[in-house]
Design an enzyme around this catalytic site. Structure first.
Site, PDB file in Angstrom:
ATOM      1  N   LYS A  47       0.831  -1.207   0.000  1.00 45.87           N
ATOM      2  CA  LYS A  47       0.000   0.000   0.000  1.00 45.87           C
ATOM      3  C   LYS A  47       0.866   1.257   0.000  1.00 45.87           C
ATOM      4  N   GLY A  52      10.063 -21.194  16.163  1.00 47.51           N
ATOM      5  CA  GLY A  52       9.380 -22.040  17.152  1.00 47.51           C
ATOM      6  C   GLY A  52       9.034 -23.385  16.540  1.00 47.51           C
ATOM      7  N   GLY A  75      -4.251 -12.075 -10.262  1.00 55.38           N
ATOM      8  CA  GLY A  75      -4.990 -12.052  -9.006  1.00 55.38           C
ATOM      9  C   GLY A  75      -4.671 -10.752  -8.279  1.00 55.38           C
ATOM     10  N   VAL A  76      -4.793 -10.798  -6.970  1.00 51.13           N
ATOM     11  CA  VAL A  76      -4.671  -9.569  -6.187  1.00 51.13           C
ATOM     12  C   VAL A  76      -3.260  -8.983  -6.258  1.00 51.13           C
ATOM     13  N   ILE A  77      -2.251  -9.845  -6.054  1.00 55.00           N
ATOM     14  CA  ILE A  77      -0.867  -9.330  -6.065  1.00 55.00           C
ATOM     15  C   ILE A  77      -0.486  -8.871  -7.471  1.00 55.00           C
ATOM     16  N   GLU A  88      -2.576 -14.446 -17.444  1.00 52.76           N
ATOM     17  CA  GLU A  88      -3.499 -15.105 -16.514  1.00 52.76           C
ATOM     18  C   GLU A  88      -3.990 -16.421 -17.127  1.00 52.76           C
ATOM     19  N   GLY A  91      -0.761 -17.321  -6.371  1.00 52.75           N
ATOM     20  CA  GLY A  91      -1.343 -17.832  -5.133  1.00 52.75           C
ATOM     21  C   GLY A  91      -0.265 -18.137  -4.108  1.00 52.75           C
ATOM     22  N   ALA A  99      -5.428 -10.495   5.942  1.00 52.63           N
ATOM     23  CA  ALA A  99      -4.943 -10.107   7.259  1.00 52.63           C
ATOM     24  C   ALA A  99      -6.091  -9.959   8.260  1.00 52.63           C
ATOM     25  N   HIS A 121     -23.158  15.322   2.570  1.00 50.23           N
ATOM     26  CA  HIS A 121     -23.030  15.797   1.199  1.00 50.23           C
ATOM     27  C   HIS A 121     -21.959  16.877   1.127  1.00 50.23           C
TER      28      HIS A 121
HETATM   29  P1  FAD Z   1       1.786 -14.083   8.263  1.00 50.08           P
HETATM   30  O1  FAD Z   1       1.508 -12.653   8.157  1.00 50.08           O
HETATM   31  O2  FAD Z   1       2.398 -14.763   7.094  1.00 50.08           O
HETATM   32  O3  FAD Z   1       2.732 -14.247   9.532  1.00 50.08           O
HETATM   33  C1  FAD Z   1       3.292 -15.457   9.879  1.00 50.08           C
HETATM   34  C2  FAD Z   1       4.516 -15.190  10.717  1.00 50.08           C
HETATM   35  O4  FAD Z   1       4.949 -16.408  11.301  1.00 50.08           O
HETATM   36  C3  FAD Z   1       5.715 -14.672   9.912  1.00 50.08           C
HETATM   37  O5  FAD Z   1       6.295 -13.595  10.576  1.00 50.08           O
HETATM   38  C4  FAD Z   1       6.682 -15.853   9.889  1.00 50.08           C
HETATM   39  O6  FAD Z   1       8.041 -15.458   9.858  1.00 50.08           O
HETATM   40  C5  FAD Z   1       6.364 -16.497  11.232  1.00 50.08           C
HETATM   41  N1  FAD Z   1       6.704 -17.917  11.313  1.00 50.08           N
HETATM   42  C6  FAD Z   1       6.375 -18.904  10.458  1.00 50.08           C
HETATM   43  N2  FAD Z   1       6.808 -20.097  10.928  1.00 50.08           N
HETATM   44  C7  FAD Z   1       7.418 -19.832  12.120  1.00 50.08           C
HETATM   45  C8  FAD Z   1       8.036 -20.643  13.084  1.00 50.08           C
HETATM   46  N3  FAD Z   1       8.114 -21.968  12.958  1.00 50.08           N
HETATM   47  N4  FAD Z   1       8.569 -20.034  14.172  1.00 50.08           N
HETATM   48  C9  FAD Z   1       8.489 -18.684  14.324  1.00 50.08           C
HETATM   49  N5  FAD Z   1       7.901 -17.879  13.454  1.00 50.08           N
HETATM   50  C10 FAD Z   1       7.369 -18.457  12.367  1.00 50.08           C
HETATM   51  N6  FAD Z   1      -4.229  -9.073   3.150  1.00 50.08           N
HETATM   52  C11 FAD Z   1      -5.139  -8.114   3.394  1.00 50.08           C
HETATM   53  O7  FAD Z   1      -6.075  -8.347   4.148  1.00 50.08           O
HETATM   54  N7  FAD Z   1      -5.031  -6.868   2.828  1.00 50.08           N
HETATM   55  C12 FAD Z   1      -4.026  -6.556   1.984  1.00 50.08           C
HETATM   56  O8  FAD Z   1      -3.959  -5.442   1.492  1.00 50.08           O
HETATM   57  C13 FAD Z   1      -3.060  -7.551   1.696  1.00 50.08           C
HETATM   58  N8  FAD Z   1      -2.036  -7.277   0.880  1.00 50.08           N
HETATM   59  C14 FAD Z   1      -1.107  -8.247   0.641  1.00 50.08           C
HETATM   60  C15 FAD Z   1      -0.074  -7.948  -0.244  1.00 50.08           C
HETATM   61  C16 FAD Z   1       0.873  -8.901  -0.531  1.00 50.08           C
HETATM   62  C17 FAD Z   1       1.982  -8.571  -1.482  1.00 50.08           C
HETATM   63  C18 FAD Z   1       0.808 -10.177   0.100  1.00 50.08           C
HETATM   64  C19 FAD Z   1       1.852 -11.219  -0.155  1.00 50.08           C
HETATM   65  C20 FAD Z   1      -0.213 -10.478   0.976  1.00 50.08           C
HETATM   66  C21 FAD Z   1      -1.187  -9.517   1.241  1.00 50.08           C
HETATM   67  N9  FAD Z   1      -2.253  -9.776   2.091  1.00 50.08           N
HETATM   68  C22 FAD Z   1      -3.195  -8.819   2.318  1.00 50.08           C
HETATM   69  C23 FAD Z   1      -2.398 -11.073   2.762  1.00 50.08           C
HETATM   70  C24 FAD Z   1      -1.888 -10.989   4.208  1.00 50.08           C
HETATM   71  O9  FAD Z   1      -0.542 -10.557   4.194  1.00 50.08           O
HETATM   72  C25 FAD Z   1      -2.010 -12.329   4.889  1.00 50.08           C
HETATM   73  O10 FAD Z   1      -3.329 -12.815   4.772  1.00 50.08           O
HETATM   74  C26 FAD Z   1      -1.666 -12.204   6.358  1.00 50.08           C
HETATM   75  O11 FAD Z   1      -0.343 -11.735   6.528  1.00 50.08           O
HETATM   76  C27 FAD Z   1      -1.806 -13.544   7.073  1.00 50.08           C
HETATM   77  O12 FAD Z   1      -1.492 -13.384   8.407  1.00 50.08           O
HETATM   78  P2  FAD Z   1      -0.918 -14.586   9.265  1.00 50.08           P
HETATM   79  O13 FAD Z   1      -0.753 -14.046  10.638  1.00 50.08           O
HETATM   80  O14 FAD Z   1      -1.744 -15.788   9.072  1.00 50.08           O
HETATM   81  O15 FAD Z   1       0.505 -14.942   8.630  1.00 50.08           O
HETATM   82  P1  NAI Z   2      -4.514 -14.973  -6.198  1.00 54.52           P
HETATM   83  O1  NAI Z   2      -5.096 -16.262  -5.819  1.00 54.52           O
HETATM   84  O2  NAI Z   2      -5.199 -13.713  -5.839  1.00 54.52           O
HETATM   85  O3  NAI Z   2      -4.312 -14.930  -7.776  1.00 54.52           O
HETATM   86  C1  NAI Z   2      -3.552 -15.874  -8.456  1.00 54.52           C
HETATM   87  C2  NAI Z   2      -3.918 -15.799  -9.929  1.00 54.52           C
HETATM   88  O4  NAI Z   2      -2.978 -16.561 -10.646  1.00 54.52           O
HETATM   89  C3  NAI Z   2      -5.299 -16.389 -10.224  1.00 54.52           C
HETATM   90  O5  NAI Z   2      -6.021 -15.503 -11.034  1.00 54.52           O
HETATM   91  C4  NAI Z   2      -4.976 -17.704 -10.920  1.00 54.52           C
HETATM   92  O6  NAI Z   2      -5.954 -18.080 -11.856  1.00 54.52           O
HETATM   93  C5  NAI Z   2      -3.662 -17.360 -11.602  1.00 54.52           C
HETATM   94  N1  NAI Z   2      -2.813 -18.521 -11.873  1.00 54.52           N
HETATM   95  C6  NAI Z   2      -2.563 -19.571 -11.077  1.00 54.52           C
HETATM   96  N2  NAI Z   2      -1.671 -20.409 -11.655  1.00 54.52           N
HETATM   97  C7  NAI Z   2      -1.356 -19.844 -12.854  1.00 54.52           C
HETATM   98  C8  NAI Z   2      -0.468 -20.213 -13.909  1.00 54.52           C
HETATM   99  N3  NAI Z   2       0.274 -21.320 -13.852  1.00 54.52           N
HETATM  100  N4  NAI Z   2      -0.391 -19.412 -14.991  1.00 54.52           N
HETATM  101  C9  NAI Z   2      -1.133 -18.272 -15.065  1.00 54.52           C
HETATM  102  N5  NAI Z   2      -1.978 -17.863 -14.097  1.00 54.52           N
HETATM  103  C10 NAI Z   2      -2.076 -18.640 -13.001  1.00 54.52           C
HETATM  104  O7  NAI Z   2      -3.026 -15.020  -5.636  1.00 54.52           O
HETATM  105  P2  NAI Z   2      -1.929 -13.882  -5.437  1.00 54.52           P
HETATM  106  O8  NAI Z   2      -2.185 -12.719  -6.302  1.00 54.52           O
HETATM  107  O9  NAI Z   2      -0.636 -14.599  -5.523  1.00 54.52           O
HETATM  108  O10 NAI Z   2      -2.173 -13.426  -3.953  1.00 54.52           O
HETATM  109  C11 NAI Z   2      -2.179 -14.388  -2.908  1.00 54.52           C
HETATM  110  C12 NAI Z   2      -3.142 -14.000  -1.862  1.00 54.52           C
HETATM  111  O11 NAI Z   2      -2.619 -12.946  -1.079  1.00 54.52           O
HETATM  112  C13 NAI Z   2      -4.470 -13.465  -2.361  1.00 54.52           C
HETATM  113  O12 NAI Z   2      -5.343 -14.485  -2.732  1.00 54.52           O
HETATM  114  C14 NAI Z   2      -4.955 -12.743  -1.174  1.00 54.52           C
HETATM  115  O13 NAI Z   2      -5.521 -13.664  -0.296  1.00 54.52           O
HETATM  116  C15 NAI Z   2      -3.692 -12.180  -0.584  1.00 54.52           C
HETATM  117  N6  NAI Z   2      -3.552 -10.777  -0.997  1.00 54.52           N
HETATM  118  C16 NAI Z   2      -4.515  -9.892  -0.622  1.00 54.52           C
HETATM  119  C17 NAI Z   2      -4.436  -8.580  -0.997  1.00 54.52           C
HETATM  120  C18 NAI Z   2      -5.518  -7.658  -0.621  1.00 54.52           C
HETATM  121  O14 NAI Z   2      -6.321  -8.019   0.216  1.00 54.52           O
HETATM  122  N7  NAI Z   2      -5.587  -6.469  -1.186  1.00 54.52           N
HETATM  123  C19 NAI Z   2      -3.309  -8.065  -1.785  1.00 54.52           C
HETATM  124  C20 NAI Z   2      -2.385  -9.092  -2.169  1.00 54.52           C
HETATM  125  C21 NAI Z   2      -2.507 -10.383  -1.746  1.00 54.52           C
END
Ligand code: FAD
Ligand code: NAI
Length: 479
Positions: free
Chosen positions: A58, A122, A192-194, A213, A285, A334, A458
């Site tokens: 963001k 852990g 997808g989202v990323i 895609e 994904g 998250a 408004h």
């Molecule tokens: P994580 O955030 O992955 O945290 C897990 C933690 O556990 C990490 O710090 C890891 O190092 C630690 N860990 C793992 N194994 C061990 C171990 N054995 N011992 C100690 N520590 C360990 N979601 C949204 O809702 N809004 C968004 O805008 C959004 N944007 C995203 C953008 C990107 C580029 C990505 C990749 C994801 C995004 N997400 C977003 C998804 C979001 O980041 C995840 O859904 C969220 O972080 C999941 O939270 P979690 O606590 O399950 O795991």
């Molecule tokens: P995603 O599941 O959102 O999208 C993956 C895309 O890749 C799908 O459209 C799928 O059809 C396509 N795909 C899969 N295999 C493929 C292949 N071999 N060739 C071509 N296309 C293929 O996964 P992404 O973007 O990696 O994000 C992972 C997750 O992280 C999201 O699902 C979301 O849960 C979380 N996220 C959330 C955000 C938010 O809330 N704003 C921002 C970024 C990530």
């Protein structure tokens, strides 16, 4: 000598750190273990979300949007600029600062709530009388025990088969968030989202971005009308999205000093194509992460995807062991992880923690933003639910016109008989903020008439929400 706690949380992402804080608020003696470190070796709690996910993406979306506005839209306001430049290093540096503020914020919250934080990995050692022994491997190895363990170890990016992430040329979300200079040509696998968020960032600052895609439909989980509108806007901006492709071999080769990536793929017409790019983001994904957790030591059950098996209450197959967030079923978001973390802490305290999965909002932070909660029109049709739909375009909203951002609409879906709101879908400016009203309304099981009767300020974008609610009954006032 093992240190005794009431609750041990493994992982300090949004699922873990929030669970730890809530458990501490409820009077438990809590340890939270997380292994994330900054490049210079400092503890960095916050997980994927804080370090390489929600927050840094963001920050870059904001910087790149300002740049795009300055270059393409300031003129409309009578503001002229010469010599506009993008300093990528500064943009990345600012993003790193934003991340650090969030890491520090969590360390402060741990202190404030008396959560004991261990920076290290852990892993389960064994079940002991009335609980579990957990080893912390790191700079200061420790052994901890507790009767309650919450696993919140998150997820990792899924690579293309046989194509490892090197984070220089083949990038996961991690590398995509720290590209040092704008690539001339950027490839993205997965729209997808990323793919859409990171593709937007680098396109805005000057990269020629192509997204490949696999599926034939764009954003299949999104309401079709909304997805169509979003695609139109993204196409217009120059983000090239090819749907229905089959990605084949990915090769890297040296071209002078530079490395080039070539992606062989078959397009939707079945024609063989090659995409040549400087960098490739693979966003297809994410997979649940239990690396190093040693679940076998205690017999913690995983499914075929590697996710920890839990019931609706986040209980695993082991007494006293819970799991939340990306490492379990459900959307990888998250706020979903946080809600589960809170609910589990409350269940441990004997309370009735609750997460309504139908009310988890989604937001895609592109421009226009895409946000929704509840059912899509296609889901309602499939389920045979009789519904009424109402839409209102931002084009007819005074505040949107003043902002100069009139793309998109708000769409309401309500039960045909009871008028209860079943889904709200938004594509347009500040959809991420507007969707909160829909979540509140749906949590209170409001009808579209309820929203239509509430006074909205408004001029505000939120008037479009009210108007879309009025549209369900075919009585918009401004369209
Ligand atoms: P994580 O955030 O992955 O945290 C897990 C933690 O556990 C990490 O710090 C890891 O190092 C630690 N860990 C793992 N194994 C061990 C171990 N054995 N011992 C100690 N520590 C360990 N979601 C949204 O809702 N809004 C968004 O805008 C959004 N944007 C995203 C953008 C990107 C580029 C990505 C990749 C994801 C995004 N997400 C977003 C998804 C979001 O980041 C995840 O859904 C969220 O972080 C999941 O939270 P979690 O606590 O399950 O795991
Ligand atoms: P995603 O599941 O959102 O999208 C993956 C895309 O890749 C799908 O459209 C799928 O059809 C396509 N795909 C899969 N295999 C493929 C292949 N071999 N060739 C071509 N296309 C293929 O996964 P992404 O973007 O990696 O994000 C992972 C997750 O992280 C999201 O699902 C979301 O849960 C979380 N996220 C959330 C955000 C938010 O809330 N704003 C921002 C970024 C990530």
């Amino acid at each position: 000598m093992s240190k005794q706690f009431d609750v041990i949380v493994i992982g300090a992402g949004p699922g873990g750190y929030i669970a730890a804080i809530r458990a501490a608020q409820l009077g438990f003696n809590v340890a939270c273990i997380d292994e994330w470190k900054t490049a210079d070796g400092k503890p960095a709690p916050g997980g994927t979300c804080t370090n390489v996910g929600c927050i840094p993406s963001k920050a870059l979306l904001q910087s790149s949007e300002y740049y795009e506005h300055a270059g393409k839209h300031f003129g409309e306001h009578g503001i002229s600029l010469s010599n506009l430049k993008m300093d990528v290093a500064k943009m990345i540096g600012r993003k790193d600062q934003v991340v650090k503020q969030n890491n520090d914020g969590i360390l402060y919250l741990f202190k404030k709530n008396k959560v004991t934080y261990f920076n290290g990995r852990g892993s389960f050692v064994k079940a002991v009388d009335g609980g579990y022994e957990i080893a912390v491997a790191g700079d200061k190895p420790e052994t901890l025990t507790a009767s309650q363990v919450i696993v919140a170890t998150g997820s990792n990016a899924r690579p293309l088969p046989g194509v490892a992430f090197d984070e220089e040329t083949i990038l996961s979300n991690d590398g995509a968030l720290r590209i040092g200079a704008v690539p001339k040509k950027l490839g993205v696998i997965g729209s997808g989202v990323i793919g859409l968020e990171m593709g937007s960032v680098w396109r805005r600052v000057g990269a020629d971005v192509t997204v490949l895609e696999g599926l034939p439909t764009f954003l299949g989980a999104v309401d079709e009308q909304i997805a169509k509108e979003a695609k139109k806007a993204l196409d217009k901006q120059g983000l090239k999205i090819e749907l229905g492709v089959k990605v084949g071999e990915v090769k890297t080769s040296k071209k002078g000093k530079d490395i080039q990536v070539s992606v062989a793929y078959t397009n939707a017409k079945g024609e063989a194509q090659t995409l040549e790019v400087d960098k490739l983001i693979v966003s297809i994904g994410r997979v649940p992460n239990t690396n190093g957790l040693n679940p076998e030591a205690v017999g913690l059950k995983l499914d075929e995807r590697g996710a920890i098996v839990v019931d609706d209450d986040c209980k695993t197959n082991l007494p006293g062991v819970w799991a939340v967030g990306d490492v379990v079923r459900g959307p990888m978001l998250a706020h979903k992880a946080e809600e589960e973390g809170v609910a589990v802490a409350e269940r441990i305290a004997g309370q009735h923690g609750h997460v309504d999965f139908n009310l988890v909002p989604w937001v895609i932070y592109t421009s226009p933003e895409i946000a929704w909660v509840g059912k899509t029109e296609q889901q309602l049709k499939e389920a045979g639910v009789k519904y009424k739909a109402g839409t209102f375009p931002f084009m007819a909203n005074g505040r949107a016109r003043a902002l100069g951002d009139t793309t998109g609409m708000v769409k309401f879906l309500a039960d045909a008989a009871t008028d209860e709101i079943l889904g709200v879908h938004i594509v347009g400016p500040m959809a991420s903020e507007l969707i909160a009203e829909a979540c509140v309304a749906m949590a209170f099981r409001a009808s579209s008439e309820d929203i239509a009767r509430i006074c909205h300020a408004h001029p505000s974008l939120s008037e479009s929400t009210k108007e879309a609610a009025l549209a369900v009954d075919k009585r918009t006032l401004n369209f």
